[in-house]
Structures are given as C-alpha cells and as structure tokens.
Design a protein around this motif. Structure first.
Motif, mmCIF file in Angstrom:
data_model
loop_
_atom_site.group_PDB
_atom_site.id
_atom_site.type_symbol
_atom_site.label_atom_id
_atom_site.label_comp_id
_atom_site.label_asym_id
_atom_site.label_seq_id
_atom_site.Cartn_x
_atom_site.Cartn_y
_atom_site.Cartn_z
ATOM 1 N N ASP A 92 1.011 -1.419 0.225
ATOM 2 C CA ASP A 92 0.025 -0.448 0.314
ATOM 3 C C ASP A 92 0.907 1.451 -0.166
ATOM 4 N N MET A 108 5.037 -0.461 -9.969
ATOM 5 C CA MET A 108 4.623 -1.553 -9.050
ATOM 6 C C MET A 108 4.084 -2.993 -9.636
ATOM 7 N N MET A 110 3.302 -6.449 -8.719
ATOM 8 C CA MET A 110 1.913 -7.173 -8.284
ATOM 9 C C MET A 110 1.695 -9.134 -8.624
ATOM 10 N N LYS A 114 -1.587 -10.970 -4.947
ATOM 11 C CA LYS A 114 -1.406 -9.630 -3.826
ATOM 12 C C LYS A 114 -2.124 -8.323 -4.895
ATOM 13 N N THR A 115 -2.949 -9.079 -6.106
ATOM 14 C CA THR A 115 -4.306 -8.116 -6.825
ATOM 15 C C THR A 115 -5.485 -8.438 -6.410
ATOM 16 N N PHE A 118 -5.590 -6.408 -3.244
ATOM 17 C CA PHE A 118 -5.944 -4.963 -3.218
ATOM 18 C C PHE A 118 -7.301 -4.689 -3.160
ATOM 19 N N ASN A 125 -7.989 3.760 -2.914
ATOM 20 C CA ASN A 125 -6.348 4.099 -3.469
ATOM 21 C C ASN A 125 -6.330 5.583 -4.556
ATOM 22 N N TYR A 144 1.112 -1.427 -13.400
ATOM 23 C CA TYR A 144 0.037 -1.890 -12.137
ATOM 24 C C TYR A 144 -0.487 -1.002 -11.496
ATOM 25 N N LYS A 147 -3.840 -0.261 -12.574
ATOM 26 C CA LYS A 147 -4.438 -1.213 -11.969
ATOM 27 C C LYS A 147 -5.362 -0.866 -9.670
ATOM 28 N N TYR A 148 -3.975 -0.829 -9.317
ATOM 29 C CA TYR A 148 -3.655 -0.174 -7.937
ATOM 30 C C TYR A 148 -4.318 1.130 -7.861
#
Length: 299
Positions: A92, A108, A110, A114-115, A118, A125, A144, A147-148
């Motif tokens: 994070d 990042m 991933m 981990k995805t 999240f 985020n 990614y 995506k985050y």
C-alpha cells in the motif's frame, strides 16, 4: 551493529545519502537526519517501520527514491518533498503530507495474490496517493499502477485539480477494465493545463473485445469539459479494440489545440491495422491542426 553503521547514524548533518544492497540496523536512539535533502535506498534490508520513521525524521527531505522493496506498506510524511520515485512490490502507498511534490514516478510489481488483496482493501487508493499533491507537474506510472489506483474508485471524493500537471505518462493501462479507464479519465480531466500525454496499453485483445460496451457517462466525461492545452498524445501497444478507440475518440473531440496524436500498434496487431487507421481518421477532431501519425513496426 557494525562500526560503519554506527558512524553512519552518528553523521546527523548529512545532506545526501545513497545506499545500495546492504542491511541496516539503526540504534534505538536514532531520530533522523535533520539536514538530509536527498535519500536513495535500493535493495536495502531494514525493518519496514524504520523507513517511515527515517522519512519523517528528515524534515528537509526534497528527493526520495525507494527501489526493490517487497511487501512494504508505505506512508510518506515529508512536507518539503519535491521528487518521489518508488519501485517494488508495495502492499500500500499513502502520501499523507506531501504538498510540494512536483515529480512522481511509480512502478508497482504485483502477483495474482497481491492483486486480490488490493481488491479487498477499503478506501480509495486514488485519494490516498494523489489526494494531496496540488503542485504536481509530472506523473509517471508503470506496471499495475492504474490497477492499484482503480481500487475503491467508487468511494473517491471530489477530485483535486492538478493545475500544474503538464506531463502524464501511464504504462500498461488495461482497457478491458472500466475502472482503470475511469481512473485515467479522472486524472486527465482534473489536469486543466496538461500539455503532453503518453499511454501504453496492456489490453488483452480477446478480453477487451468481450468486455461490456464502453459508454462515457456525463459524469465521466462531462459535456464542455475540454483539454484546452493538450498538444501531444502518444499511444503505444494499441490493439484497436473498442474501448481503446472510444477513449481516443474522447481525446480527439475534447482537445482543441491538439497538434499530434501518434499511434504505435502492438506487436501482435497486423490484419486490423488498416481498419484502425480508417476508424481514427473518421473521428471528429476539435482541433483543425491535429495530425494523426500511425507509426509502422520498428525493424
């Protein structure tokens, strides 16, 4: 603690510190470097809580680079920070007190697990990372990160206006994910002085073609909302799927001073190239000077 480490933490007047492939074990009484302005840590083995304490213990810090850190949940509190570069498997990231940031670069990495973590996290985020950087001038996001940023998007607040942001570079944007597209739109439309936009697509052509129809709602791309200073757009790894094309259409019709839109197709795109060119040329352009350049495959 080795003698060299002891001497390092005794140098309280340091202004610049760069460490590569080492292990740190700070003494309990260490409270930071009061004069440090430049900090670069790459592949440094250290307790996670020390990173945040070190950053907050350097009140004059202006430039921060953290590379190859794994499973790190990072909160950055650095009121004088101007340049930030992050690379690694972050759990994070929260920019809590960084009002002077002008340049951000983030990559990042991933894994699938981990995805999933999240996606199960709470909060927005986008707001945690970009909710307090009003002076931002250049943003580079890779691997990614969109995506985050899309996690918790629907929980986001009214977006901040990035009046100083002139260059946005977004790599590996997944155009089969509507939330990622909305994140990109929110960022662009919140940057009234944006001059240059670079985007590379990571879309799976089959998945993107099977995704639900992309329909920009009034709230996503408001009527009359123009990119008044956008002059250059560079799109790479274009697949030509409907979501990508709809996004390009939105840029063309809302950019009155656009000069160049260059398109580099993905390496697996072949038979559909001519159709992509024809469709792009049909799109309405707000700028009479806008030139669309279709770049051939690199030899």
């Amino acid at each position: 603690m080795s003698g060299s480490e002891h001497r390092l933490f005794a140098c309280l007047k340091l202004t610049s510190l760069e460490l590569l492939r080492c292990e740190l074990d700070p003494p309990p009484e260490f409270r930071g470097f009061s004069c440090l302005r430049y900090l670069n840590l790459q592949q440094v083995l250290v307790a996670p809580e020390f990173i945040e304490n070190l950053i907050s213990g350097c009140p004059l810090l202006e430039s921060l680079t953290l590379s190859y850190f794994d499973s790190l949940a990072l909160t950055v509190c650095a009121p004088n920070l101007k340049y930030l570069k992050l690379e690694g498997e972050f759990k994070d990231i929260c920019l809590k007190c960084t009002p002077l940031l002008v340049v951000i670069s983030v990559a990042m990495y991933m894994t699938d697990d981990k995805t999933e973590q999240f996606e199960q996290s709470s909060g927005c985020n986008f707001d945690k990372f970009l909710g307090g950087v009003p002076c931002l001038e250049k943003l580079t996001e890779q691997i990614y990160f969109t995506k985050y940023m899309s996690i918790g998007y629907e929980l986001g607040k009214v977006p901040l206006t990035y009046d100083h942001l002139k260059l946005i570079q977004l790599y590996q944007v997944s155009f089969e994910d509507m939330k990622e597209i909305l994140v990109v739109l929110r960022l662009i439309l919140s940057s009234p002085n944006l001059q240059e936009l670079h985007i590379s697509s990571s879309s799976n052509a089959i998945a993107a073609s099977e995704a639900s129809d992309l329909n920009f709602r009034e709230t996503d791309c408001p009527t009359g909302c123009t990119l008044k200073r956008l002059k250059t757009v560079k799109i790479s790894d274009l697949s030509g799927v409907p979501h990508e094309m709809e996004f390009l259409k939105c840029l063309l019709k809302n950019s009155p001073v656009l000069e160049v839109m260059s398109i580099l197709p993905g390496i697996y795109v072949s038979c559909g190239k001519l159709n992509v060119v024809i469709e792009l040329l049909r799109f309405r352009r707000a700028s009479a000077k806008a030139e669309i350049i279709f770049i051939r495959d690199q030899m």
